[in-house]
Design an enzyme around this catalytic site. Structure first.
Site, mmCIF file in Angstrom:
data_model
loop_
_atom_site.group_PDB
_atom_site.id
_atom_site.type_symbol
_atom_site.label_atom_id
_atom_site.label_comp_id
_atom_site.label_asym_id
_atom_site.label_seq_id
_atom_site.Cartn_x
_atom_site.Cartn_y
_atom_site.Cartn_z
ATOM 1 N N ARG A 11 0.832 -1.208 0.000
ATOM 2 C CA ARG A 11 0.000 0.000 0.000
ATOM 3 C C ARG A 11 0.869 1.262 0.000
ATOM 4 O O ARG A 11 0.471 2.281 -0.564
ATOM 5 C CB ARG A 11 -0.941 -0.002 1.192
ATOM 6 C CG ARG A 11 -2.098 -0.948 0.962
ATOM 7 C CD ARG A 11 -3.037 -0.974 2.138
ATOM 8 N NE ARG A 11 -4.291 -1.594 1.758
ATOM 9 C CZ ARG A 11 -5.167 -2.090 2.625
ATOM 10 N NH1 ARG A 11 -4.914 -2.028 3.911
ATOM 11 N NH2 ARG A 11 -6.281 -2.626 2.210
ATOM 12 N N LYS A 66 -17.481 -15.042 4.395
ATOM 13 C CA LYS A 66 -18.943 -14.942 4.492
ATOM 14 C C LYS A 66 -19.649 -14.596 3.190
ATOM 15 O O LYS A 66 -19.227 -13.694 2.473
ATOM 16 C CB LYS A 66 -19.296 -13.846 5.491
ATOM 17 C CG LYS A 66 -18.997 -14.207 6.914
ATOM 18 C CD LYS A 66 -19.576 -13.124 7.761
ATOM 19 C CE LYS A 66 -19.323 -13.329 9.218
ATOM 20 N NZ LYS A 66 -19.464 -12.046 9.900
ATOM 21 N N GLY A 76 -7.714 -5.784 -0.021
ATOM 22 C CA GLY A 76 -6.495 -5.738 0.768
ATOM 23 C C GLY A 76 -6.004 -7.107 1.184
ATOM 24 O O GLY A 76 -4.822 -7.429 1.021
ATOM 25 N N GLY A 97 -12.843 -3.229 0.936
ATOM 26 C CA GLY A 97 -14.242 -2.790 0.961
ATOM 27 C C GLY A 97 -14.561 -1.888 -0.234
ATOM 28 O O GLY A 97 -15.631 -1.998 -0.840
#
Ligand code: AMP
Length: 398
Positions: free
Chosen positions: A35, A200, A356, A380
């Protein structure tokens, strides 16, 4: 979206830049500096223009308190090494030290403000709480460059409110992220394959829904796959399962069929007694998971199947590991998918690793950034982009 050139001559100006430096740390050691590297083009460009570069970033989840272990000090050091200039760390975000250090700057210098999330206002959902704090940040500079793609899906002080206060533009990283993600979602070269994993289903509902009428193929692995296998009526033992999602998943299966989207599920599973690195593993057919075991990876036949489906694609987007890749015994599925993207890229396909954690996973498994067309820096944010939803930190730059 406004870009750097819209900000005009930046020589001698104080430029506030939001970067995403939320790197994984082991104590004070940065285990993946991807990053930080991703932010370099914008920072180098600003330094070339002789700007005074003031950087805002966050690290971890200090929840509005000063947590010394989450200081950006290791980032300041690494950034300095990569940029080849001294990076001064201010010991607060917008207090006296930040003001003193940014006031003393000369063109071509870099100050990194301390973790913005040490301030409770930064992530407040209430714009009235964020506004006065954001004004203090804005007061440090003349213009704002938003380049922390990992945070643009949230309206927060340092990416959203400052953009309202100052003349603003997207940095080179955000420009690149938007260009690449749009290429995959707006007019993908076909076959367009989307590979989803991670823990999930409920985290990926929006993506699945949006892509069920865009993708040609949906390949599913990871912990979320057991809800799909259960929806097919299979025994899943004590694998991860979201009971309340079974009906939703059944609906996806029907929609996929109706839309002609090929849904690719694993045909075999690597199962273990418990969630542990040294738990003995057995490979079983996906419809024969023993009741006393849990699935922790996709099996060898599925690894080949997934790899081949990926290689037979012109556009591939991947988000989420295929198994518990943190344990070497259960990392083969994730490796096979990463290798699929690498081989597809070699064949001329356009490949994106989204998120990420997936990005850190491929690097930690030994793959190189340039073996993929694009590794997104935002987990996200890239998911929300793939969901086709508005990202406040981008809209504010329009
Ligand atoms: P996410 O944050 O949703 O992308 O999920 C990433 C996590 O999912 C990783 O930490 C993996 O270890 C975990 N994961 C992947 N496959 C499984 C599985 N079969 N069972 C439990 N956890 C899994």
């Amino acid at each position: 979206m406004k870009t750097l050139k819209d900000l005009g001559d930046l020589s001698g100006k104080k430029v506030l830049v939001r970067c995403d430096f939320n790197v994984p740390l082991d104590g004070t050691t940065i285990t993946d500096d991807g990053r930080i590297r991703a932010a370099l083009p914008t920072l180098r460009e600003l330094l070339k223009d002789n700007a005074k570069v003031i950087i805002m970033a966050h690290l971890g989840r200090p929840k509005g308190k000063v947590v010394p272990e989450l200081s950006l000090a290791p980032v300041a050091k690494r950034l300095g090494e990569l940029l080849g200039v001294n990076v001064t760390l201010a010991h607060d975000t917008c207090g006296e030290d930040a003001k003193a250090k940014t006031d003393a700057m000369k063109p071509g210098e870099v100050v990194l403000l301390e973790n913005v999330r040490f301030n409770p206002e930064e992530t407040s959902k209430d714009p009235a709480v964020r506004a006065p704090y954001a004004k203090k940040l804005s007061a440090l500079a003349d213009v704002f460059v938003s380049d922390g793609f990992g945070v643009v899906h949230r309206a927060q002080g340092s990416d959203y409110d400052v953009a309202k206060d100052l003349p603003s533009a997207a940095g080179l990283l955000i420009e690149k992220e938007v260009r690449n993600l749009s290429r995959a979602t707006e007019n993908p070269e076909r076959p367009f394959t989307v590979v989803l994993g991670g823990s999930k289903v409920s985290d990926k509902l929006g993506v699945i829904e949006n892509l069920l009428d865009k993708a040609d193929r949906l390949v599913i692995g990871g912990g979320m796959v057991f809800t799909f296998l259960k929806a097919k009526g299979y025994e899943v033992g004590h694998s991860l399962l979201e009971e309340d999602m079974i009906d939703t998943v059944k609906g996806y299966m029907e929609t996929a069929k109706k839309n002609g989207v090929e849904l690719v599920l694993p045909t075999d599973i690597v199962a273990a007694d418990k969630f542990a690195a040294d738990s003995p593993a057995v490979t079983v057919d996906a419809d024969k998971i023993p009741a006393d075991k849990m699935g922790l990876d996709i099996g060898p036949k599925s690894q080949k199947l997934f790899h081949d489906k990926i290689v037979d694609s012109k556009t591939v987007v991947w988000n989420g590991p295929m198994g518990v890749f943190e344990f070497p015994r259960f990392a083969a599925g994730t490796k096979a998918v990463a290798q699929g993207l690498v081989d597809a890229t070699k064949n001329g396909a356009f490949t994106i690793v989204g998120g990420g954690d997936s990005a850190s996973a491929v690097r930690n498994l030994g793959f190189k950034d340039d073996e993929f067309s694009h590794i997104s820096t935002g987990g996200g944010a890239s998911l929300q982009f793939l969901e086709g939803k508005e990202l406040p930190g981008l809209s504010v730059l329009e």
